[in-house]
Design a protein around this motif. Structure first.
Motif, short mmCIF file in Angstrom:
data_model
loop_
_atom_site.label_atom_id
_atom_site.label_comp_id
_atom_site.label_asym_id
_atom_site.label_seq_id
_atom_site.Cartn_x
_atom_site.Cartn_y
_atom_site.Cartn_z
N PRO A 25 1.01 -1.09 0.02
CA PRO A 25 -0.23 -0.40 0.12
C PRO A 25 1.03 1.55 -0.30
O PRO A 25 2.02 1.28 0.92
N SER A 26 0.38 2.01 -0.46
CA SER A 26 1.19 4.05 -0.79
C SER A 26 0.64 4.26 0.37
O SER A 26 0.80 5.34 1.16
N LEU A 27 -0.25 4.15 0.45
CA LEU A 27 -0.55 4.43 2.13
C LEU A 27 -1.75 3.65 2.57
O LEU A 27 -2.70 2.84 2.80
N ASP A 28 -0.70 4.11 4.01
CA ASP A 28 -1.77 2.32 5.32
C ASP A 28 -1.96 2.99 7.00
O ASP A 28 -0.89 3.40 7.12
N LEU A 29 -2.71 3.39 6.85
CA LEU A 29 -3.47 4.08 7.96
C LEU A 29 -4.27 3.45 9.12
O LEU A 29 -4.87 2.35 8.85
N GLN A 30 -3.63 3.80 10.34
CA GLN A 30 -4.62 3.03 11.76
C GLN A 30 -5.46 4.09 12.59
O GLN A 30 -4.32 4.29 13.01
N LEU A 31 -6.53 3.84 12.98
CA LEU A 31 -6.99 5.29 13.44
C LEU A 31 -7.71 4.54 14.91
O LEU A 31 -8.89 3.53 14.22
N TYR A 32 -7.19 4.57 15.86
CA TYR A 32 -7.81 4.19 17.22
C TYR A 32 -9.00 5.47 17.94
O TYR A 32 -8.09 6.52 18.14
N THR A 33 -10.03 5.07 18.09
CA THR A 33 -10.61 6.26 18.70
C THR A 33 -11.59 5.03 19.65
O THR A 33 -11.87 4.50 20.32
N ASN A 34 -11.70 6.35 21.04
CA ASN A 34 -12.31 6.14 22.01
C ASN A 34 -13.04 6.91 22.40
O ASN A 34 -12.61 8.16 23.09
N THR A 35 -14.95 6.61 22.96
CA THR A 35 -15.71 7.87 23.25
C THR A 35 -16.15 7.43 24.50
O THR A 35 -16.83 6.34 24.76
N LEU A 36 -16.31 8.82 25.08
CA LEU A 36 -17.03 8.35 26.75
C LEU A 36 -18.20 9.10 26.88
O LEU A 36 -17.44 10.72 25.83
N ASP A 37 -19.17 8.73 26.66
CA ASP A 37 -20.60 9.86 27.03
C ASP A 37 -21.29 9.61 28.47
O ASP A 37 -21.41 8.33 28.58
N LEU A 38 -21.41 10.46 29.27
CA LEU A 38 -21.50 10.64 30.64
C LEU A 38 -23.23 11.49 30.69
O LEU A 38 -22.55 12.93 30.93
#
Length: 764
Positions: free
Chosen positions: A408-421
């Motif tokens: 791949p010419s572009l290889d991305l990994q995006l991790y996201t954590n969301t918290l709602d209270l």
């Protein structure tokens, strides 16, 4: 004697005259909600005993009963598995607005249906939903294509297989998409980065056209799209739905199935599983196939939940995976090839049909998991908790020599954590609101081994927000207001030419809104919403530096960009009569330091080809426009609809126009039903004007106006207690050759030609 008789007659007639003169133009409108979670109840029955008239609540729990005289009435509200409400209401003003909250019966009783929970946003701004028959007709389309059925919503596309929704000229990071209540976080900044979501998981898709940053944060600056799956059926029952679709253009096949059920041993426990697969080959324009435009997709989602009077808990997981070919002719070998193909307006390479997907292509996998819970602290207060985790893996492959072609010419990994209270309250039938916090933590990493300098850097982002929303409802008036504060920090780093480049940026701001809805008469209602919003620049806008392979363009960011700040005013006037309705929405959106991607007119030449150069710029902007939609029943069998939108977007500093703003469009159609609506024929026409408000520079002039005709036939068949729906649909019936201005590949190819679809839906 005669005078006395006349006088006596008039005295006896006076009460009758008062009754006749009394105008029966009062309205009872309102909402029916679940008491334990304030979620809307669909198909509840609201009945007035004295007049023997009533209404059934819609998807959002709303109902309206018109043509009532002043007086005192007894209103009953009924819904399966819930205690009947019987309430006395005095009607004196033009409109009475009432909210009913239903309490469920004891779950131990035989035959009682306990309900699950679904996300719902109650707002005074313009809201439109796709559900039922309209959603069924959109099956097989991407999320962006499905939403084009709503006035004011178009798409920004890259070719004919990648599209993303546009609301009032806003798209990408200005539109927030919620997958079962979790904000979808992927690499959505690119024009060819379509939302990583399977429309088959939804039984309702809702579009909120106003700025909703107070509820959801900065990325809701342009609007919100809610993709809601069905509520979990946590009583002892099971339901299954199967969809099978085929299309002539691209020779597409699409299969989807879902199954849900509840426990017979544990009251309130239920589950749902759903999945789909899709495969298509080269797209065909009227005169040629488009090389390397096939796609494949497979998706899965599942949830399990428990519901009781006090407590509700749900776990959810979804997986989305797609591989998409990028039009091969968009990647040219040298400058002269690029100039020639744009001048030619169509590909030089016109292959036969194939399902094979070669480079350039993109492969995307998206995982989403969530846990949510709510607990009733008291009848008036409910505490809510929601945590979401997402992993987005994106690979973009370019045409390269030798073994590099497999990398791949572009290889991305995006991790996201969301918290709602957040804490919901409804102290009485007049006041309700929410107080909450939400936290987002995100980390993006470039996977080593591409052999290419990353387009965007590795980065870490943290965003924290706190908000308050209050709503007041009385008679014909509904008012709400909200305030929010957000703080965001971004840290980015990457190597360019062996040198480490780092950046640490902070952004903070307030956002607020005030809105109202007023029932003007039994048939007219008016709503208005004024809101401020802001959006910090995204990482690609700040740091892009190189070739964006999927878009076939070189993009240049600016680390000195400031946050966008907007003030949007949305007004809607709605008429709903006995045979039809009309809705007119007008809006104005003033944006300071609006960020946009602008073609420079320059080209970049490398070993991998020649590409146009785009740069991110900022300017003050004014967006304004109109949305108009309506329906009318000419007879019991013949129905019609229309919808249209006009949008204007101007650079107020230079009095010039921005690129990639939707042109004026109108859509109308007729539907004729045979028998008891078991057979239905539909004819529709889409009219799109030429975009005459072009930027000062573009790679090619805006394409001409076009008109498309579509024809459809639907059949409903009862098989025992089950439902079979059969549909045949011909899009672009006359195989018209056209180019859509909002397609970034219009420089290289025409849009899709005739497409005939066969759709089977079986519910049992």
């Amino acid at each position: 004697m005669i005078q006395k008789a006349v006088l006596l007659f008039m005295i006896l007639l006076l009460p009758l005259v008062n009754v006749v003169a009394q105008k029966c133009e009062l309205v009872l409108r309102g909402k029916v909600l679940h008491q334990e979670n304030d979620q809307p109840i669909e198909a509840a029955y609201v009945w007035i005993l004295e007049t023997r008239t009533g209404a059934v609540t819609d998807q959002n729990g709303n109902f309206i009963i018109r043509e009532l005289c002043p007086g005192t009435y007894t209103v009953t509200v009924q819904y399966l598995g819930h205690k009947e409400i019987r309430q006395t209401i005095n009607l004196s003003g033009s409109t009475t607005n009432q909210t009913f909250k239903m309490e469920e019966e004891s779950v131990a009783l035989s035959g009682v249906e306990v309900h699950g929970h679904r996300e719902s946003v109650q707002t005074t701004t313009a809201v439109t939903s796709l559900y039922g028959e309209a959603l069924l007709q959109s099956r097989g389309e991407s999320l962006g294509e499905s939403l084009k059925r709503i006035a004011g919503v178009t798409t920004f596309s890259t070719g004919n297989t990648i599209s993303k929704p546009v609301i009032h000229g806003m798209h990408s990071n200005r539109i927030m998409i919620l997958n079962n209540g979790i904000r979808l976080e992927g690499q959505q900044w690119g024009a060819e980065h379509a939302p990583e979501i399977d429309p088959f998981l939804a039984d309702e898709i809702t579009v909120i056209k106003g700025a909703e940053t107070v509820r959801f944060g900065p990325e809701a600056m342009g609007g919100v799209i809610l993709v809601n799956p069905p509520s979990l059926p946590v009583s002892k029952k099971h339901s299954t739905e199967i969809n099978l679709l085929g299309a002539s253009n691209g020779r597409m096949g699409n299969f989807a199935a879902s199954h849900s059920g509840g426990s017979g041993k544990i009251a309130g426990l239920g589950y749902r599983v759903q999945g789909s697969v899709k495969r298509a080959g080269n797209v065909q324009s009227p005169r040629y196939f488009q090389d390397n435009t096939g796609m494949s997709e497979y998706n899965f989602s599942g949830s399990i939940g428990y519901s009781s009077k006090k407590l509700g808990v749900e776990g959810y997981y979804s997986f989305f995976n797609t591989e998409i070919g990028i039009l091969r002719d968009s990647h040219t070998g040298n400058l002269s090839d690029l100039v020639e193909i744009i001048a030619n307006g169509e590909p030089f390479n016109k292959p036969d049909f194939t399902y094979q997907i070669n480079n350039p292509r993109q492969v995307v996998a998206h995982h989403l998991a969530k846990v949510k819970a709510h607990y009733h602290l008291s009848p008036a207060y409910k505490l809510n908790f929601q945590y979401g985790f997402q992993l987005n893996e994106r690979q973009e492959f370019d045409r390269r020599r030798g073994d590099l072609n497999a990398r791949p010419s572009l290889d991305l990994q995006l991790y996201t954590n969301t918290l709602d209270l957040f804490l919901d309250h409804s102290r009485n039938s007049n006041w309700s609101g929410s107080l909450g916090i939400n936290i987002i933590q995100q980390a993006n990493s470039n996977v080593p081994g591409t052999g290419v300098t990353p387009l965007i850097p590795n980065y870490d982002m943290i965003n924290g927000g706190v908000y308050l929303i209050e709503k007041y409802l009385k008679g014909p008036l509904e008012i709400e207001a909200g305030l929010r504060y957000d703080y965001r920090t971004v840290s980015a780093a990457r190597f360019i030419g062996g040198e480490l480049q780092e950046a640490d940026l902070d952004y903070q701001n307030f956002s607020a809104f005030i809105g109202g809805l007023y029932q003007l008469s039994p048939y007219f209602s008016f709503s208005s919403n004024l809101g401020t919003a802001w959006r910090p620049p995204n990482v690609n806008e700040l740091f892009s530096q190189g070739l964006h392979h999927g878009a076939a363009a070189v993009e240049i960011g600016d680390p000195d960009l400031n946050s966008e700040k907007s003030l949007k005013w949305v007004n809607s006037l709605e008429y709903e009569g006995k045979r039809g309705g009309v809705e007119l929405t007008a809006y104005a959106n003033q944006i300071r330091e609006y960020i946009y991607l602008n073609p420079t007119g320059e080209t970049f030449v490398s070993l991998r080809g020649t590409f146009n150069v785009y740069e991110y710029l900022q300017a003050n902007a004014l967006f304004y426009g109109l949305d108009l939609s309506g329906t009318y029943a000419f007879t019991d069998q013949l129905n019609g609809y229309f919808k249209g939108s006009i949008i204007r977007a101007k650079n107020t500093e230079t009095q010039t126009y921005f690129p990639f703003i939707p042109s004026d469009r109108m859509d109308w159609g007729l539907a004729y039903s045979f028998g008891k609506e078991t057979h239905r024929v539909t004819l529709s026409n889409v009219l799109v004007a030429r975009q005459s408000r072009e930027p000062e520079f573009d790679l090619a002039p805006a394409p001409p106006a076009y008109a498309l005709f579509n024809l459809g036939y639907n059949l409903k068949v009862k098989i025992a207690e089950n439902q079979l729906n059969v549909g045949i649909q011909a899009n672009n019936l006359f195989n018209t050759e056209y180019k859509e201005y909002m397609n970034r590949f219009r420089y290289f190819s025409a849009d899709m030609g005739r497409n005939i679809l066969l759709k089977l839906n079986y519910q049992f």
